[in-house]
Scaffold this motif. Sequence first.
Motif, PDB file in Angstrom:
ATOM      1  N   ILE A   1       5.745 -16.149  -7.238  1.00 22.55           N
ATOM      2  CA  ILE A   1       5.601 -14.764  -6.629  1.00 22.55           C
ATOM      3  C   ILE A   1       4.546 -14.968  -5.663  1.00 22.55           C
ATOM      4  O   ILE A   1       3.306 -15.366  -6.165  1.00 22.55           O
ATOM      5  CB  ILE A   1       5.169 -13.792  -7.702  1.00 22.55           C
ATOM      6  N   ALA A   2       4.700 -14.841  -4.412  1.00 22.42           N
ATOM      7  CA  ALA A   2       3.543 -15.084  -3.501  1.00 22.42           C
ATOM      8  C   ALA A   2       3.311 -13.781  -2.983  1.00 22.42           C
ATOM      9  O   ALA A   2       4.111 -12.865  -2.459  1.00 22.42           O
ATOM     10  CB  ALA A   2       4.244 -15.793  -2.157  1.00 22.42           C
TER      11      ALA A   2
ATOM     12  N   SER B   1      13.758  -6.719   0.171  1.00 18.35           N
ATOM     13  CA  SER B   1      13.967  -5.740  -1.123  1.00 18.35           C
ATOM     14  C   SER B   1      13.295  -4.565  -1.030  1.00 18.35           C
ATOM     15  O   SER B   1      11.993  -4.643  -0.455  1.00 18.35           O
ATOM     16  CB  SER B   1      13.212  -6.655  -2.328  1.00 18.35           C
ATOM     17  N   PRO B   2      13.904  -3.420  -1.157  1.00 18.71           N
ATOM     18  CA  PRO B   2      13.251  -2.073  -0.744  1.00 18.71           C
ATOM     19  C   PRO B   2      11.919  -1.808  -1.748  1.00 18.71           C
ATOM     20  O   PRO B   2      11.189  -1.022  -1.438  1.00 18.71           O
ATOM     21  CB  PRO B   2      14.215  -1.265  -1.402  1.00 18.71           C
ATOM     22  N   THR B   3      11.775  -2.634  -2.789  1.00 18.28           N
ATOM     23  CA  THR B   3      10.523  -2.499  -3.596  1.00 18.28           C
ATOM     24  C   THR B   3      10.013  -3.928  -3.956  1.00 18.28           C
ATOM     25  O   THR B   3      10.796  -4.929  -3.731  1.00 18.28           O
ATOM     26  CB  THR B   3      11.005  -1.980  -4.915  1.00 18.28           C
ATOM     27  N   PRO B   4       8.614  -3.896  -4.519  1.00 16.24           N
ATOM     28  CA  PRO B   4       8.216  -5.042  -4.621  1.00 16.24           C
ATOM     29  C   PRO B   4       9.046  -6.048  -5.627  1.00 16.24           C
ATOM     30  O   PRO B   4       9.097  -5.481  -6.698  1.00 16.24           O
ATOM     31  CB  PRO B   4       6.805  -5.035  -5.088  1.00 16.24           C
ATOM     32  N   PRO B   5       9.500  -7.129  -5.274  1.00 16.92           N
ATOM     33  CA  PRO B   5      10.359  -7.886  -6.389  1.00 16.92           C
ATOM     34  C   PRO B   5       9.709  -8.808  -7.593  1.00 16.92           C
ATOM     35  O   PRO B   5       8.430  -8.831  -7.302  1.00 16.92           O
ATOM     36  CB  PRO B   5      10.932  -8.748  -5.469  1.00 16.92           C
ATOM     37  N   ASN B   6      10.241  -8.818  -8.499  1.00 19.49           N
ATOM     38  CA  ASN B   6       9.618  -9.893  -9.522  1.00 19.49           C
ATOM     39  C   ASN B   6      10.391 -11.098  -9.457  1.00 19.49           C
ATOM     40  O   ASN B   6      11.493 -11.354  -8.909  1.00 19.49           O
ATOM     41  CB  ASN B   6       9.791  -9.008 -11.004  1.00 19.49           C
TER      42      ASN B   6
ATOM     43  N   LEU C   1      13.730 -13.007  -2.593  1.00 20.00           N
ATOM     44  CA  LEU C   1      13.318 -11.585  -2.006  1.00 20.00           C
ATOM     45  C   LEU C   1      12.240 -11.249  -1.589  1.00 20.00           C
ATOM     46  O   LEU C   1      10.999 -11.955  -1.822  1.00 20.00           O
ATOM     47  CB  LEU C   1      13.700 -10.943  -3.516  1.00 20.00           C
ATOM     48  N   VAL C   2      12.234 -10.490  -0.637  1.00 22.50           N
ATOM     49  CA  VAL C   2      10.921 -10.186   0.385  1.00 22.50           C
ATOM     50  C   VAL C   2      10.780  -8.797   0.364  1.00 22.50           C
ATOM     51  O   VAL C   2      11.552  -8.106   0.934  1.00 22.50           O
ATOM     52  CB  VAL C   2      11.027 -10.814   1.735  1.00 22.50           C
ATOM     53  N   HIS C   3       9.505  -8.260   0.145  1.00 20.73           N
ATOM     54  CA  HIS C   3       9.216  -6.737   0.501  1.00 20.73           C
ATOM     55  C   HIS C   3       7.944  -6.813   1.165  1.00 20.73           C
ATOM     56  O   HIS C   3       7.123  -7.705   1.116  1.00 20.73           O
ATOM     57  CB  HIS C   3       9.047  -6.265  -0.937  1.00 20.73           C
ATOM     58  N   ALA C   4       7.862  -5.872   2.025  1.00 21.24           N
ATOM     59  CA  ALA C   4       6.170  -5.861   2.819  1.00 21.24           C
ATOM     60  C   ALA C   4       6.098  -4.435   3.162  1.00 21.24           C
ATOM     61  O   ALA C   4       6.987  -3.398   3.348  1.00 21.24           O
ATOM     62  CB  ALA C   4       6.530  -6.498   4.313  1.00 21.24           C
ATOM     63  N   VAL C   5       4.772  -4.011   3.093  1.00 20.40           N
ATOM     64  CA  VAL C   5       4.304  -2.625   3.330  1.00 20.40           C
ATOM     65  C   VAL C   5       2.867  -2.670   4.011  1.00 20.40           C
ATOM     66  O   VAL C   5       2.180  -3.554   3.878  1.00 20.40           O
ATOM     67  CB  VAL C   5       4.048  -1.996   1.870  1.00 20.40           C
ATOM     68  N   LEU C   6       2.823  -1.568   4.909  1.00 20.49           N
ATOM     69  CA  LEU C   6       1.484  -1.580   5.644  1.00 20.49           C
ATOM     70  C   LEU C   6       0.588  -1.255   4.523  1.00 20.49           C
ATOM     71  O   LEU C   6       0.703  -0.034   3.917  1.00 20.49           O
ATOM     72  CB  LEU C   6       1.661  -0.642   6.782  1.00 20.49           C
ATOM     73  N   ASP C   7      -0.548  -1.620   4.628  1.00 17.87           N
ATOM     74  CA  ASP C   7      -1.613  -1.147   3.560  1.00 17.87           C
ATOM     75  C   ASP C   7      -2.065   0.357   4.202  1.00 17.87           C
ATOM     76  O   ASP C   7      -2.001   0.659   5.515  1.00 17.87           O
ATOM     77  CB  ASP C   7      -2.840  -2.180   3.975  1.00 17.87           C
ATOM     78  N   ARG C   8      -2.884   1.096   3.245  1.00 23.67           N
ATOM     79  CA  ARG C   8      -3.328   2.418   3.673  1.00 23.67           C
ATOM     80  C   ARG C   8      -4.399   2.319   4.687  1.00 23.67           C
ATOM     81  O   ARG C   8      -3.932   3.233   5.593  1.00 23.67           O
ATOM     82  CB  ARG C   8      -4.086   2.656   2.322  1.00 23.67           C
ATOM     83  N   GLU C   9      -5.285   1.519   5.152  1.00 21.65           N
ATOM     84  CA  GLU C   9      -6.075   1.493   6.309  1.00 21.65           C
ATOM     85  C   GLU C   9      -5.234   1.119   7.473  1.00 21.65           C
ATOM     86  O   GLU C   9      -5.804   1.426   8.577  1.00 21.65           O
ATOM     87  CB  GLU C   9      -6.924   0.343   5.906  1.00 21.65           C
ATOM     88  N   GLY C  10      -4.076   0.519   7.429  1.00 22.70           N
ATOM     89  CA  GLY C  10      -3.172   0.243   8.586  1.00 22.70           C
ATOM     90  C   GLY C  10      -3.708  -1.138   9.354  1.00 22.70           C
ATOM     91  O   GLY C  10      -3.344  -1.194  10.643  1.00 22.70           O
ATOM     92  N   GLU C  11      -4.754  -1.690   8.661  1.00 28.41           N
ATOM     93  CA  GLU C  11      -5.109  -2.797   9.199  1.00 28.41           C
ATOM     94  C   GLU C  11      -4.451  -4.315   8.992  1.00 28.41           C
ATOM     95  O   GLU C  11      -4.523  -5.053   9.609  1.00 28.41           O
ATOM     96  CB  GLU C  11      -6.635  -3.020   9.166  1.00 28.41           C
TER      97      GLU C  11
END
Length: 344
Positions: A243-244, A276-281, A292-302
């Motif tokens: 898991i990276a 993957s629509p959610t963080p994979p295991n 499987l790959v999931h990505a999300v923008l961090d809360r601060e947007g940086e």
Amino acid sequence: MAAVAGASGYAGGEALRLLLAHPELEIGALAAHSSRGPLGDHQPHLAPLADRELVGLDPEILADSDVVILGLPHGASGRLTAEILEINPDVRMVDLGADHRLLDSADWAAYYGEGWSEPWAYAMPELIRTDGNQRDILAGASLIAAPGCNASAVTFAAQPAVSAGIATGDDIVAVLAVGYSGAGKALKPHLLASEAVGNLNPYAVGGTHRHIPEIMQNLRLAGGTLGGLSFTPVLAPVVRGIIATVSIPVVPGTTAADVTDAYRSAYDGEPFVRWSPTPPNTAVTIGANTALVHAVLDREGERLTAVCTLDNLVKGTAGAAIQALNLSLGLPEEMGLTSIGVAP
């Protein structure tokens, strides 16, 4: 006829497991550096091959094959492949080791020392590059270099952002948990069960891991500038799996929708690397040629956080090799491979 060198090791054994399910490839000679006797003494799970005898790494024997798959330590396959090619220039070879991955001899010298070998076609069909299509390079290639397992996980996690232009590739921070099979089969004190069970063990810290130049090479091909890469793997008390978790600075103005669109579009239609629509295991990828790959923008947007999971022995090594070999032979890419894991 496909011969396997390093048949008693983890990577060679995984290649044999996949070859046994391949309808178009027959298994030939089984070779090893020092292991001898029936393969069943070393790979008891490969029951159909249990009585097959291991032979030495004789280039004459290996060259008398249509395909040679090599699962050897770095430095060993480069010398052997040169000898095989001298005997049979028409043989098709797939190296599961590092010897033929790096384009730049200076990168090899910095991380491995002496003995750089000419680079071969890189066995990552999903590699995004600005100068062409990796599948076109693999089609018809007779010499193929399998990717590193950790390098695959970080590449899959980072290349969509770089390719889409929402990240330059600078200041990437990657932390990985890695199964013990990725360390190989050699007996070493820190790999004993008494040391591993209940323990998390970081290794190759401080920018010393040998997959770093491979990752940077991949992300430059995707269009990144790569001003820096922090890469820290941790041995986790599991047999298989990676898991990276990769943190990537994004360009100003990047939105959450931009991140999702970049990753969804990068892997749309891919048979083995999927959004993957959610963080994979890791469990859902074990035994499968799946990442499987999931990505999300961090809360601060940086920055964005991308997570990739895969089986280090399948999509991280032998599965990627068979997938690329299929392309080189003009066979369907998915032949002999499954995207179905064995969880739980």
